[in-house]
Design a protein around this motif. Structure first.
Motif, mmCIF file in Angstrom:
data_model
loop_
_atom_site.group_PDB
_atom_site.id
_atom_site.type_symbol
_atom_site.label_atom_id
_atom_site.label_comp_id
_atom_site.label_asym_id
_atom_site.label_seq_id
_atom_site.Cartn_x
_atom_site.Cartn_y
_atom_site.Cartn_z
ATOM 1 N N UNK A 102 13.232 82.826 194.806
ATOM 2 C CA UNK A 102 11.815 82.896 194.424
ATOM 3 C C UNK A 102 11.550 81.991 193.231
ATOM 4 N N UNK A 103 10.328 82.041 192.749
ATOM 5 C CA UNK A 103 9.934 81.206 191.618
ATOM 6 C C UNK A 103 9.170 79.991 192.087
ATOM 7 N N UNK A 104 8.147 79.629 191.343
ATOM 8 C CA UNK A 104 7.373 78.450 191.688
ATOM 9 C C UNK A 104 7.125 77.612 190.436
ATOM 10 N N UNK A 105 6.379 76.538 190.601
ATOM 11 C CA UNK A 105 6.148 75.601 189.509
ATOM 12 C C UNK A 105 4.713 75.754 189.021
ATOM 13 N N UNK A 106 4.560 75.985 187.730
ATOM 14 C CA UNK A 106 3.244 76.181 187.151
ATOM 15 C C UNK A 106 2.935 75.142 186.086
ATOM 16 N N UNK A 107 1.678 74.762 186.002
ATOM 17 C CA UNK A 107 1.212 73.856 184.957
ATOM 18 C C UNK A 107 0.644 74.702 183.819
ATOM 19 N N UNK A 108 1.159 74.480 182.605
ATOM 20 C CA UNK A 108 0.674 75.242 181.457
ATOM 21 C C UNK A 108 -0.052 74.293 180.519
ATOM 22 N N UNK A 109 -1.363 74.417 180.454
ATOM 23 C CA UNK A 109 -2.167 73.513 179.632
ATOM 24 C C UNK A 109 -2.791 74.215 178.432
ATOM 25 N N UNK A 110 -2.660 75.524 178.336
ATOM 26 C CA UNK A 110 -3.151 76.240 177.168
ATOM 27 C C UNK A 110 -2.103 76.246 176.078
ATOM 28 N N UNK A 111 -2.495 76.533 174.845
ATOM 29 C CA UNK A 111 -1.516 76.559 173.747
ATOM 30 C C UNK A 111 -0.581 77.756 173.858
#
Length: 523
Positions: free
Chosen positions: A217-226
């Protein structure tokens, strides 16, 4: 439990904490640092990607253990405050985890603060050690003990050092800062219980309880917040808990870069404030890139309208109905309600229903059509550090200051704010703090600060200022930049020598100021 989840289930019982009864999971994790044990399920997978640097889960554990030992060698002891000041990076994340492993309490500072705001926070917190990146180090005055920012994910493998203090779930785990109506940022002290309860509720609503780690499992996330916001902490905790990869941009949010990252890394999930989503939708390069991997967006930080959701669906069709939202605040340790993509489609504007451990109610307020939203949950803060004031009453209800209603099906609708907080691009701004900074400037006689709707940021900070001479908006803006975070500096100004209009009660007439905004161009 040492981080293992073999008994994490959905059973909920009422337990007493500090004389107040809360809904709690019967079988649950107790300490945040124990979550690092989950890195063993996906050791070679990338957990952090930024530019040319990739840190695996095994690398994260190695680096956190090595840095934790260096903190202990520097004299940091269990329960000590370690001040973290910097921008999103792998080192930020490793430093955070190393504090937890060493038994210290990471104090998550806002990198947008002015020099004066950093000094205020340091004097309040009195940290044993400061960790600051190269961009932020100049804000640290002489006399404070600082340590190295850089961390080494290639450090030799070593056991995680055992903390020398308490292992209670109600111990302080982290401190984050939020704006209050009284002015200076307030230090929100959260327990291990606060942050872990939120993680279990997310597992619950995503149908992953009882929880068993799945190496596939597990996926790829974009983190754009601080990372120094509450959402950043939860993203780091969930990353190691379920094996997600977090991808970061090179610096300040750039829509073009975000589009390229989605394409390059096949980003599946993105948590954003509406301002960021708007910039991507309006970017001229969007149609030239394949962003079809993006299937889920979670929006928060400001109100999400039905028109906006329709724009997201039209501009990012691969997301379809999977646009989730919710309601929460730092004092509650994160989310209190959640709305699925189906909910946002059928009830646009609603913030969803209460999370499994959360109680939500509205209490009537004299003269207002809707009641104050109050929540009670084991996720809520221990206190405002260094302050006697607390928005939590003797029965455990957190008085949010927000106005709303709960419909017959249990959905919460936020209809306003009794506190005059401005939310600009997901950042909370206290008008009183900006007014205080303005009236401290030479030549300023009076100031009124308020938010007005803005198509990109949600709200725009507007200042009506009375001066006693020729002072211009540009001069006031330049001086404020030395005293306030950049996002709190007003972007629209009404500068005059005449007194501000007042109503029959003698208070500044905001309606008259708004009417003037509509009638004439304002800088």
């Amino acid at each position: 439990m040492n981080g293992q989840a073999s008994h994490w289930g959905k059973d909920i019982a009422v337990e007493e904490i500090g004389g107040i009864s809360y809904r709690m999971y019967s079988n649950r994790p107790r300490r945040l640092e124990d979550l690092l044990a989950f890195t063993a399920h996906w050791p070679d997978r990338a957990c952090i990607i930024q530019g040319d640097r990739t840190v695996t889960f095994d690398g994260l554990k190695r680096a956190a253990a090595a840095k934790a030992r260096s903190l202990v060698d520097a004299g940091v002891r269990s329960g000590d405050h370690v001040f973290i000041l910097g921008w999103n990076s792998p080192d930020w994340i490793i430093n955070y985890w190393s504090c937890l492993v060493s038994g210290a309490v990471p104090v998550v500072a806002n990198a947008w603060w002015s020099d004066a705001e950093v000094v205020d926070a340091l004097n309040l917190i009195a940290p044993a050690l400061i960790l600051a990146d190269s961009r932020s180090a100049a804000k640290i005055p002489a006399g404070w003990l600082t340590g190295p920012w850089a961390c080494d994910e290639n450090a030799p493998a070593t056991d995680l050092p055992a903390a020398d203090g308490s292992r209670d779930e109600n111990d302080p785990a982290a401190i984050i800062f939020t704006s209050g109506t009284s002015g200076k940022p307030k230090a929100v002290q959260l327990a291990h219980r606060s942050l872990l309860s939120n993680q279990m509720m997310i597992l619950h609503v995503t149908r992953r309880l009882p929880y068993q780690p799945d190496p596939a499992a597990g996926d790829v996330g974009l983190h754009t917040g601080p990372l120094f916001h509450i959402g950043g902490l939860h993203a780091m905790h969930r990353m190691v808990l379920v094996g997600n990869t977090l991808v970061f941009g090179s610096g300040r949010f750039d829509a073009g870069e975000a589009i390229r990252l989605i394409e390059r890394y096949k980003i599946v999930r993105w948590s954003a404030v509406p301002t960021m989503a708007t910039r991507i939708l309006e970017h001229p390069d969007l149609s030239a890139h394949d962003v079809s991997s993006l299937s889920a967006i979670t929006l928060g930080g400001s109100a999400v309208t039905s028109d906006f959701i329709a724009r997201v669906r039209a501009g990012l069709p691969s997301v379809e109905a999977r646009i989730a939202t919710g309601y929460g605040l730092s004092e509650n340790g994160g989310q209190a309600t959640t709305a699925s993509g189906k909910d946002t489609a059928s009830r646009p504007g609603a913030t969803g229903r209460a999370m499994p451990l959360v109680e939500v109610r509205t209490v009537p307020l004299p003269g207002l059509p809707d009641g104050e939203v109050q929540v009670r949950s084991p996720t809520q803060m221990l206190r405002y550090y260094g302050m006697a004031e607390s928005p939590i009453d003797g029965e455990g209800w957190l008085h949010t200051g927000d106005l709303g209603r709960v419909d017959a099906d249990g959905y919460l609708w936020i209809t306003g704010r009794s506190k005059e907080i401005i939310i600009r691009g997901g950042e909370n701004i206290a008008p009183a703090a900006v007014e205080e900074a303005l009236t401290a400037l030479p030549g300023v006689v009076e100031a009124k600060v308020f938010g007005i709707p803005h198509p990109e940021f949600g709200e725009e900070v507007t200042a009506a200022v009375v001066v006693d001479g020729e002072t211009s908006a540009d001069e006031l803006r330049a001086q404020l930049k030395e005293r306030l975070a950049s996002f709190a500096v007003p972007t629209r100004w009404m500068v005059q020598t005449d007194p501000l209009p007042v109503n029959l009660t003698g208070k500044v007439d905001k309606a008259a100021l708004l009417a003037r905004l509509e009638a004439e161009p304002v800088r």
